[in-house]
Structure formats: structure tokens, C-alpha cells
Design a protein around this motif. Structure first.
Motif, short mmCIF file in Angstrom:
data_model
loop_
_atom_site.label_atom_id
_atom_site.label_comp_id
_atom_site.label_asym_id
_atom_site.label_seq_id
_atom_site.Cartn_x
_atom_site.Cartn_y
_atom_site.Cartn_z
N ALA A 87 15.16 15.51 30.76
CA ALA A 87 13.76 15.26 31.13
C ALA A 87 12.92 14.93 29.91
O ALA A 87 12.13 13.98 29.92
CB ALA A 87 13.19 16.47 31.87
N LEU A 88 13.07 15.70 28.84
CA LEU A 88 12.29 15.44 27.64
C LEU A 88 12.70 14.15 26.95
O LEU A 88 11.85 13.45 26.37
CB LEU A 88 12.39 16.62 26.66
CG LEU A 88 11.61 17.85 27.07
CD1 LEU A 88 11.82 18.97 26.06
CD2 LEU A 88 10.13 17.56 27.23
N THR A 89 13.98 13.81 27.01
CA THR A 89 14.43 12.53 26.45
C THR A 89 13.79 11.37 27.20
O THR A 89 13.34 10.40 26.60
CB THR A 89 15.97 12.43 26.48
OG1 THR A 89 16.51 13.52 25.71
CG2 THR A 89 16.46 11.12 25.92
N THR A 90 13.70 11.49 28.53
CA THR A 90 13.03 10.47 29.33
C THR A 90 11.55 10.38 28.95
O THR A 90 11.00 9.30 28.77
CB THR A 90 13.17 10.79 30.84
OG1 THR A 90 14.56 10.81 31.16
CG2 THR A 90 12.45 9.78 31.70
N ASN A 106 15.40 28.94 23.87
CA ASN A 106 16.19 27.76 23.56
C ASN A 106 15.49 26.49 24.02
O ASN A 106 15.69 25.43 23.43
CB ASN A 106 17.58 27.87 24.18
CG ASN A 106 18.51 26.81 23.63
OD1 ASN A 106 18.59 26.61 22.42
ND2 ASN A 106 19.19 26.10 24.51
N LEU A 107 14.69 26.57 25.06
CA LEU A 107 13.97 25.38 25.53
C LEU A 107 13.13 24.77 24.42
O LEU A 107 12.99 23.55 24.33
CB LEU A 107 13.07 25.74 26.72
CG LEU A 107 13.77 26.16 28.00
CD1 LEU A 107 12.74 26.56 29.06
CD2 LEU A 107 14.69 25.09 28.54
N LEU A 108 12.59 25.59 23.53
CA LEU A 108 11.78 25.05 22.44
C LEU A 108 12.63 24.40 21.37
O LEU A 108 12.20 23.44 20.74
CB LEU A 108 10.88 26.13 21.87
CG LEU A 108 9.80 26.57 22.86
CD1 LEU A 108 8.92 27.64 22.26
CD2 LEU A 108 8.98 25.41 23.35
N ASN A 109 13.83 24.90 21.16
CA ASN A 109 14.75 24.23 20.24
C ASN A 109 15.06 22.83 20.75
O ASN A 109 15.15 21.88 19.99
CB ASN A 109 16.03 25.04 20.06
CG ASN A 109 15.78 26.36 19.38
OD1 ASN A 109 14.94 26.47 18.49
ND2 ASN A 109 16.50 27.38 19.80
N ILE A 110 15.23 22.71 22.07
CA ILE A 110 15.50 21.41 22.69
C ILE A 110 14.30 20.49 22.50
O ILE A 110 14.44 19.33 22.11
CB ILE A 110 15.85 21.59 24.18
CG1 ILE A 110 17.17 22.34 24.32
CG2 ILE A 110 15.88 20.24 24.91
CD1 ILE A 110 17.47 22.84 25.72
N LEU A 111 13.10 21.00 22.77
CA LEU A 111 11.88 20.22 22.58
C LEU A 111 11.78 19.72 21.14
O LEU A 111 11.52 18.54 20.89
CB LEU A 111 10.65 21.05 22.93
CG LEU A 111 9.30 20.48 22.50
CD1 LEU A 111 8.99 19.18 23.23
CD2 LEU A 111 8.20 21.50 22.69
N LEU A 137 14.09 19.26 18.93
CA LEU A 137 15.11 18.25 18.67
C LEU A 137 14.68 16.89 19.22
O LEU A 137 14.74 15.88 18.52
CB LEU A 137 16.45 18.67 19.30
CG LEU A 137 17.55 17.61 19.27
CD1 LEU A 137 18.01 17.36 17.84
CD2 LEU A 137 18.72 18.03 20.14
N VAL A 138 14.22 16.86 20.47
CA VAL A 138 13.79 15.59 21.08
C VAL A 138 12.63 14.99 20.30
O VAL A 138 12.63 13.79 19.99
CB VAL A 138 13.43 15.80 22.57
CG1 VAL A 138 12.73 14.56 23.14
CG2 VAL A 138 14.68 16.12 23.38
N MET A 139 11.64 15.80 19.93
CA MET A 139 10.50 15.28 19.18
C MET A 139 10.92 14.72 17.82
O MET A 139 10.36 13.73 17.36
CB MET A 139 9.42 16.35 19.01
CG MET A 139 8.67 16.63 20.29
SD MET A 139 7.17 17.62 20.12
CE MET A 139 7.69 18.99 19.13
N SER A 140 11.93 15.32 17.19
CA SER A 140 12.38 14.84 15.88
C SER A 140 13.06 13.48 15.98
O SER A 140 13.15 12.76 14.99
CB SER A 140 13.33 15.86 15.24
OG SER A 140 14.60 15.84 15.88
#
Length: 188
Positions: A53-56, A111-116, A118-121
Motif C-alpha cells: 500500500a505504501l509503495t503504491t 514494525n509498520l514504521l520501519n516499513i514506512l 524504508l518506502v520513504m527512503s
């Protein structure tokens, strides 16, 4: 991003947030819940679905937002403080009168914030990250709890709101931080 996404393309400021909803039971089970295009995933972990979802989201921003015109914020995960179960199974936070003062009582960083992060980076569009997660973890006493009901209707056993915030209170601090970030950006 939906039918209204064209309105975002010329906005001066856009503020996004998501995460809290991804922790709910029906979402975290991941069964027949996530659709990608026309395909419905039979089973998908909440972490994997959140990443998709965040990648989209990030891809849409990179394709459609002019970062010289639009300031993009992402407000992080807001903590909830249920004790003894979740909102629908006896969880409560009533009776809390003080924030957490000892770091050992804070929860593990989600972990959801680690994912966020990563996507933002990996995005080309700059996103101002309003990371409120740790700050809200300290504030176990700042939820409406059972006090959202008039005194005559309060019941300790009723479902309680331990995931939203009283006003004035914690959300005011988010607004002050966001305002400071906007001022800093405008002064560049």
C-alpha cells in the motif's frame, strides 16, 4: 488513490497518515482482505500488505506531485493504550492520570514504521515525516476512555476509546510540530 486524487495534485500541503488501522484484528489476519488490481490475495500478512500500500502511495506521489509546489507530510502511527484486551474485548485505559515517565514501560517500536521509513527512503518526492509514535506512547492518560460518554452512561465494562485523543491535548502538539516544520520549509 481514488477518484478524488486529482484534487491533491495542486495542493499546497498534503498530510497523509496510516498505520493504526493496520493493527486491527480483521486486518492483521490477512485472509481474503487485500486486493491488488483485480487480484484478491487469499492470505497476505499485514506487514506485506502495508508495504504494498505504501509503495503504491509513494509511486503515486512520485508521478503526480510537484515537490517545488506541494509540501507532503506523513504523520506517523498514533499509539493506543489498551490494558486487558483490545477495544472490543474488554480493553481499557480508564483511571490513567499520569503519562509514562519510565522508558522501560514504553512499547517496542512498531514494525509498520520501519516499513514506512524504508518506502520513504526509496521515494524521489521529499516527505516531511511527523514521527509522533514515541511521543504518543508516553501519553497513556490522554485518551477519552470511558469519559467520552456522559457521566450517567459511563460503564467501566463498556468498550473504551483508548486509541483516539482528548482535545485539547496530544493532537495540538502534532499541529505545533507540523507548523514548525512548515515554517522551517518556508524559510529555505
Amino acid at each position: 488513490m481514488g477518484k478524488t486524487s486529482s484534487m491533491y495534485k495542486t495542493a499546497d500541503v498534503i498530510i497523509f497518515n496510516t498505520a493504526h488501522w493496520w493493527t486491527h484484528e480483521k486486518t492483521s489476519k490477512g485472509e481474503d482482505f487485500y486486493q491488488e488490481g483485480d487480484y484478491v490475495h487469499r492470505k497476505l500478512s499485514a506487514d506485506e500488505a502495508y508495504h504494498k500500500a505504501l509503495t503504491t502511495w509513494g509511486r503515486w506521489l512520485d508521478e503526480h506531485i510537484d515537490s517545488s509546489r506541494t509540501t507532503v507530510f506523513f504523520r506517523g502511527y498514533s499509539w493506543s493504550h489498551f490494558r486487558g484486551g483490545q477495544w472490543n474485548s474488554g480493553g481499557s485505559c480508564d483511571g490513567e492520570t499520569l503519562p509514562i515517565v519510565d522508558d522501560k514501560h514504553l512499547a517496542k517500536y512498531p514494525n509498520l514504521l520501519n516499513i514506512l521509513e524504508l518506502v520513504m527512503s526509496e521515494m524521489k518526492t521529499p516527505v516531511l515525516y511527523l514521527n509522533i509514535t514515541r511521543m504518543t506512547d508516553y501519553r497513556k492518560e490522554a485518551h477519552p476512555s470511558m469519559y467520552r460518554f456522559p457521566e450517567t452512561k459511563r460503564r467501566v465494562v463498556k468498550s473504551q476509546d483508548c486509541s483516539h485523543w482528548c482535545l485539547p491535548g496530544v493532537p495540538d502538539t502534532w499541529n505545533e510540530l507540523m507548523y514548525a516544520m512548515l515554517l522551517k520549509r518556508l524559510r529555505r
